[in-house]
Enzyme design. Structure first.
Site, PDB file in Angstrom:
ATOM      1  N   GLN A  85       0.756  -1.184  -0.052  1.00 29.16           N
ATOM      2  CA  GLN A  85       0.129   0.137   0.101  1.00 29.16           C
ATOM      3  C   GLN A  85       0.878   1.183  -0.219  1.00 29.16           C
ATOM      4  O   GLN A  85       1.752   1.135   0.616  1.00 29.16           O
ATOM      5  CB  GLN A  85      -0.982  -0.091   1.267  1.00 29.16           C
ATOM      6  CG  GLN A  85      -2.079   0.949   1.265  1.00 29.16           C
ATOM      7  CD  GLN A  85      -3.114   0.667   2.227  1.00 29.16           C
ATOM      8  OE1 GLN A  85      -3.732  -0.289   2.655  1.00 29.16           O
ATOM      9  NE2 GLN A  85      -3.293   1.710   3.335  1.00 29.16           N
ATOM     10  N   ASN A 122       0.564   5.461   0.428  1.00 28.72           N
ATOM     11  CA  ASN A 122      -0.404   6.548   0.952  1.00 28.72           C
ATOM     12  C   ASN A 122       0.275   7.947   0.596  1.00 28.72           C
ATOM     13  O   ASN A 122       1.529   7.994   0.644  1.00 28.72           O
ATOM     14  CB  ASN A 122      -0.580   6.499   2.181  1.00 28.72           C
ATOM     15  CG  ASN A 122      -1.476   5.302   2.759  1.00 28.72           C
ATOM     16  OD1 ASN A 122      -2.194   4.867   1.694  1.00 28.72           O
ATOM     17  ND2 ASN A 122      -1.452   4.605   3.862  1.00 28.72           N
ATOM     18  N   HIS A 126       0.840   6.633  15.674  1.00 30.13           N
ATOM     19  CA  HIS A 126      -0.013   5.514  15.270  1.00 30.13           C
ATOM     20  C   HIS A 126       0.825   4.409  14.814  1.00 30.13           C
ATOM     21  O   HIS A 126       2.129   4.384  14.382  1.00 30.13           O
ATOM     22  CB  HIS A 126      -0.750   5.969  13.855  1.00 30.13           C
ATOM     23  CG  HIS A 126      -1.485   7.210  14.019  1.00 30.13           C
ATOM     24  ND1 HIS A 126      -1.631   8.052  12.858  1.00 30.13           N
ATOM     25  CD2 HIS A 126      -2.177   7.890  14.775  1.00 30.13           C
ATOM     26  CE1 HIS A 126      -2.101   9.183  13.272  1.00 30.13           C
ATOM     27  NE2 HIS A 126      -2.769   8.757  14.420  1.00 30.13           N
ATOM     28  N   LYS A 137       7.230   0.799   7.476  1.00 30.44           N
ATOM     29  CA  LYS A 137       6.767   1.938   6.647  1.00 30.44           C
ATOM     30  C   LYS A 137       8.247   2.662   5.973  1.00 30.44           C
ATOM     31  O   LYS A 137       9.294   2.561   6.741  1.00 30.44           O
ATOM     32  CB  LYS A 137       6.205   2.852   7.603  1.00 30.44           C
ATOM     33  CG  LYS A 137       5.028   2.590   7.986  1.00 30.44           C
ATOM     34  CD  LYS A 137       4.531   3.558   8.931  1.00 30.44           C
ATOM     35  CE  LYS A 137       3.001   3.641   9.482  1.00 30.44           C
ATOM     36  NZ  LYS A 137       2.644   4.560  10.318  1.00 30.44           N
ATOM     37  N   TYR A 167       3.910   7.474   1.965  1.00 33.35           N
ATOM     38  CA  TYR A 167       4.367   6.438   2.713  1.00 33.35           C
ATOM     39  C   TYR A 167       4.028   5.133   2.004  1.00 33.35           C
ATOM     40  O   TYR A 167       3.282   4.685   1.480  1.00 33.35           O
ATOM     41  CB  TYR A 167       3.353   6.231   3.839  1.00 33.35           C
ATOM     42  CG  TYR A 167       2.898   7.299   4.824  1.00 33.35           C
ATOM     43  CD1 TYR A 167       3.444   7.492   6.118  1.00 33.35           C
ATOM     44  CD2 TYR A 167       2.281   8.595   4.144  1.00 33.35           C
ATOM     45  CE1 TYR A 167       2.974   8.447   6.677  1.00 33.35           C
ATOM     46  CE2 TYR A 167       2.052   9.648   4.921  1.00 33.35           C
ATOM     47  CZ  TYR A 167       2.439   9.498   6.373  1.00 33.35           C
ATOM     48  OH  TYR A 167       2.060  10.584   7.036  1.00 33.35           O
ATOM     49  N   GLU A 193      -5.426  -1.011  14.857  1.00 29.95           N
ATOM     50  CA  GLU A 193      -4.463   0.003  14.892  1.00 29.95           C
ATOM     51  C   GLU A 193      -4.503   0.728  16.435  1.00 29.95           C
ATOM     52  O   GLU A 193      -5.418   0.382  17.304  1.00 29.95           O
ATOM     53  CB  GLU A 193      -4.711   1.174  14.158  1.00 29.95           C
ATOM     54  CG  GLU A 193      -5.946   1.966  14.385  1.00 29.95           C
ATOM     55  CD  GLU A 193      -6.443   3.282  13.358  1.00 29.95           C
ATOM     56  OE1 GLU A 193      -5.453   3.525  12.925  1.00 29.95           O
ATOM     57  OE2 GLU A 193      -7.665   3.257  13.440  1.00 29.95           O
TER      58      GLU A 193
END
Length: 181
Positions: A46, A48, A62, A72, A132, A143
């Site tokens: 993914q 972002n 987070h 990340k 990201y 989360e």
């Protein structure tokens, strides 16, 4: 790319190797072979892109809970931010310690964040954009977050806070029951 280890095992500041000429510059931001040299073998699943309008804004801190912890890779492509990570790995020598690094469009640095860390940032200029890469799909039901001003962590944010979401403002403080992720 040049990988410089941070004080946290498995985390790196990455400087891009620019190829410049009269037209401008070109840089590689990911190469599977180069990332394998630092132990990264997971797939980026993914990507972002965030935009933050106002200087002094905080987003974070987070993280995702096991088994959905994620790696990340963060890069600022417009403006300047103070990017912060907190080590939440329960067996780590740096458990509950934090570090921050300036990421900016100008310095072109990236931050590689291994699994088991909380992440957030404060904008040091108006109109900041971050990209990201994530090794795990976002899972809202797994989360977690730590309050940006948690006294146990004691992050030294460089600017007065001008904006923070209600959600980030209301994250809980850590207590002695927190054993890590």
């Amino acid at each position: 790319m040049k990988f410089t280890p941070t004080a946290f095992k498995g985390s790196f500041i990455i400087d891009l190797d620019l190829f410049e000429d009269e037209r401008g510059w070109f840089a590689r931001t990911f190469c599977k072979k180069e990332f394998e040299q630092i132990g990264h073998t997971k797939e980026w699943v993914q990507l972002n892109h965030s935009f933050t309008k106002q200087k002094g804004t905080i987003r974070g801190m987070h993280y995702q809970i096991f088994p959905f912890t994620e790696i990340k890779l963060v890069r600022c492509i417009s403006g300047k931010v103070f990017d912060v990570i907190i080590d939440l790995r329960k067996d780590s020598a740096t458990f509950l310690q934090w570090t921050g690094v300036e990421l900016s469009a100008e310095n072109k640095k990236m931050l590689y964040i291994p699994e088991g860390f909380a992440h957030g940032f404060q904008t040091l200029s108006d109109n900041c954009e971050l990209i990201y890469h994530h090794s795990q799909f976002y899972q809202p039901n797994v989360e977690g977050a730590i309050r940006y001003n948690d006294p146990i962590i004691n992050i030294n944010w460089p600017l007065p806070i001008t904006n923070i979401s209600k959600r980030d403002e209301e994250h809980p403080f850590l207590d002695n029951n927190f054993k890590g992720i």
